[in-house]
Design an enzyme around this catalytic site. Sequence first.
Site, mmCIF file in Angstrom:
data_model
loop_
_atom_site.group_PDB
_atom_site.id
_atom_site.type_symbol
_atom_site.label_atom_id
_atom_site.label_comp_id
_atom_site.label_asym_id
_atom_site.label_seq_id
_atom_site.Cartn_x
_atom_site.Cartn_y
_atom_site.Cartn_z
ATOM 1 N N TYR A 150 33.519 40.447 15.794
ATOM 2 C CA TYR A 150 34.298 41.108 14.743
ATOM 3 C C TYR A 150 35.249 42.158 15.327
ATOM 4 O O TYR A 150 35.856 42.913 14.586
ATOM 5 C CB TYR A 150 33.367 41.765 13.726
ATOM 6 C CG TYR A 150 32.523 40.789 12.929
ATOM 7 C CD1 TYR A 150 33.102 39.949 11.987
ATOM 8 C CD2 TYR A 150 31.147 40.699 13.131
ATOM 9 C CE1 TYR A 150 32.335 39.050 11.259
ATOM 10 C CE2 TYR A 150 30.374 39.803 12.403
ATOM 11 C CZ TYR A 150 30.969 38.984 11.463
ATOM 12 O OH TYR A 150 30.213 38.097 10.740
ATOM 13 N N ASP A 210 20.193 39.703 14.354
ATOM 14 C CA ASP A 210 19.777 38.721 15.362
ATOM 15 C C ASP A 210 19.588 39.345 16.739
ATOM 16 O O ASP A 210 18.760 38.905 17.516
ATOM 17 C CB ASP A 210 20.816 37.600 15.452
ATOM 18 C CG ASP A 210 20.886 36.815 14.161
ATOM 19 O OD1 ASP A 210 19.882 36.170 13.830
ATOM 20 O OD2 ASP A 210 21.919 36.872 13.474
ATOM 21 N N HIS A 453 32.702 34.721 21.119
ATOM 22 C CA HIS A 453 32.581 34.114 19.791
ATOM 23 C C HIS A 453 33.338 34.913 18.746
ATOM 24 O O HIS A 453 33.542 36.117 18.871
ATOM 25 C CB HIS A 453 31.115 33.922 19.381
ATOM 26 C CG HIS A 453 30.378 35.176 19.045
ATOM 27 N ND1 HIS A 453 29.935 35.471 17.785
ATOM 28 C CD2 HIS A 453 30.011 36.215 19.800
ATOM 29 C CE1 HIS A 453 29.325 36.638 17.785
ATOM 30 N NE2 HIS A 453 29.357 37.113 19.003
ATOM 31 N N TYR A 534 32.873 38.094 3.779
ATOM 32 C CA TYR A 534 32.153 39.356 3.537
ATOM 33 C C TYR A 534 32.468 40.346 4.647
ATOM 34 O O TYR A 534 32.212 41.543 4.513
ATOM 35 C CB TYR A 534 30.648 39.100 3.410
ATOM 36 C CG TYR A 534 29.829 39.191 4.680
ATOM 37 C CD1 TYR A 534 29.801 38.145 5.589
ATOM 38 C CD2 TYR A 534 29.079 40.327 4.969
ATOM 39 C CE1 TYR A 534 29.054 38.225 6.753
ATOM 40 C CE2 TYR A 534 28.331 40.420 6.132
ATOM 41 C CZ TYR A 534 28.322 39.365 7.024
ATOM 42 O OH TYR A 534 27.590 39.466 8.177
ATOM 43 N N ARG A 535 33.086 39.880 5.725
ATOM 44 C CA ARG A 535 33.281 40.710 6.920
ATOM 45 C C ARG A 535 34.161 39.885 7.846
ATOM 46 O O ARG A 535 34.072 38.654 7.857
ATOM 47 C CB ARG A 535 31.903 40.876 7.539
ATOM 48 C CG ARG A 535 31.755 41.792 8.690
ATOM 49 C CD ARG A 535 30.292 41.734 9.089
ATOM 50 N NE ARG A 535 29.964 42.671 10.115
ATOM 51 C CZ ARG A 535 28.797 42.681 10.754
ATOM 52 N NH1 ARG A 535 27.872 41.807 10.460
ATOM 53 N NH2 ARG A 535 28.552 43.574 11.679
#
Length: 606
Positions: A150, A210, A453, A534-535
Amino acid sequence: MVANDGTSAVRRTPVLEEVYSGAPSRLNDEAEKTYSRMLSNKTLAKTETRKTGLRLPPDTTLEDFQRAISDLQSKVGAEHVQVNDKPLDDGWYLDHPKTHDCHHIIDQEALVASAVVYPGSTADVQTIVRWANITGYPIYPISLGRNLGYGGAAPRVPGSIVIDLGRRMHKIIDIDADNASCVVEPGVTYFRLYEEIQKRGLPLWIDTPDLGGGSLLGNAIDRGVGYTPYGDHWANHCGMEVVLPNGELLRTGMGALPGPNGKDNPTWQSFQHAYGPSVDGIFSQSNFGIVVSMGFWLMPEVSNQSYCFTFPNEDDFEQIVDAIRPLAQQRILGNIPQLRHVVQELAVTGRRKSDFHSGSAPMTLKEIRAAASKLPLGDCSWVFYGTQYGPPEAIAQQLDVIKAAFSKIPGSRFFLPKDVPDDHYLHSRAKVCAGTPVLRELDWLNWMPNGGHLSFSPIAPTKGSDARIIHDIITKAYSRHGYDRFSTLCVAGREMHYIAEIVYDRGDPDAKLRAVKCMREMIAECAEYGFGEYRTHLLFQDQVARTYSWGDQALMRFNETLKDSLDPNGILAPGRNGIWPKKYRGKGWELGPEDIDMKVIGPKIK
Ligand code: ADP
């Protein structure tokens, strides 16, 4: 050896006992193995020089910048301000940089800080904010900066001064065993809180995402999730202390009412609201304040049972989602379960894609299933990971109901941890779902060399027909752009988070460009059906924020009104979550669906 956050780390894998951001020594072997594996799959050389050199804040000169930095150093200590003019090092999860986005999806030097400042107290944070109001320089707070996928520690405006809150502000302020709650500073990681609770022998759980190296506070602010019944981190926070963009201090919730004799309010971590409007929400996914401490509810420990089901066919997911809905609404499912595509079974072994497939094209479903058939769960298309909580008799009854529901899907199979080898992912899942933070999820980054990622995370209703639409959009986009599907559905009773990872090679500019295209298209296509994220990663926040356009961008206009009133000089994290202060608006900072080849971020060169 000097670690990426400037502290001296003596080991290859920083250990919690020595560095606040390290992993507990119980995970030493795992951390060392993960690190070695990452190194062996790394082809990118460590950069020795910067192509573009120091990136200044917008609209300033080197002389003014140097003068302002000296001034800041005199205020908070010279050693607590570092100019970011050295070569950039992507590091790895346990030794990550605060200087840039280490999972860069465009040029490594595009999303960079001009300097990093390490406040040691709330007073320091206030000083930095007041300094920014005078210089006009953008500042960007992070807690741990492990928001990988992100944007990591990177600021949205290149050349911002990153405020690394975690490095010196990492106290566990309080753990209240009776109230089952805690109060922490920004640098407290899930690892740290977990180990402290164990040390004190308290019968409490934390809720971890996680990976356990993130900040409780940073993750909650970005509305991250975990997997015990307390998995909605924002919903389980209780009370905050916030430095506002003008440098003033605010307490939310019951903390706004002073406690007796100058003490904190005794119900600050018991009741989430104050009197009047509930303002906490405006400090999550925003740029309206810097949170310097935050309270959280902790879950009393309880017996539990993790398990998984496999389902044979690619198209079973519609039926699975429809089966989950009533189980979740009736709260028979104990947590938010994960429905993972079987390709994740391959990747989470830590093996490389090249072990299963030659060439760069995405794996075919046939190949995926053939490879999966050699793994412990055998040939299947989807794996459902769940956990039940409560006394053993209650768990047994719940499992009977769940098994009856899933057995309606032909070919489904049920597994307990005892049915699979010790190194199977189910054991790691069981730990996370019982509040024990781990590192296992790093293993799938090994899928590609220099694995990075990017996360695409839309929300859809928990209905098979909606799952079909969103899954089709995502799988078509993956294959159009040459990516392997990497889908996980976190399915609750009324909505599901569809987490689609794009796992790419950071050393391959073409792969990065395709990833950006894939993201832009998925955002736009999902929005046509009313599915919003959502993000999202920093570079996509403008686009995502503007898909929430009902009423001619009424929500964005409201956010801008708040921004301009709270932060008239536009210094705090401009552009974060797509919210730009007046000073920046309409000057070409916003990035839209057409911005694919983002060679430079900023208006002048665009
Ligand atoms: P983590 O390492 O837990 O994933 P980060 O520290 O990367 O979390 O935080 C995620 C994002 O949340 C940051 O990029 C920043 O925008 C915001 N954020 C983090 N900590 C704070 C804070 N204390 N105050 C305001 N915003 C914050």
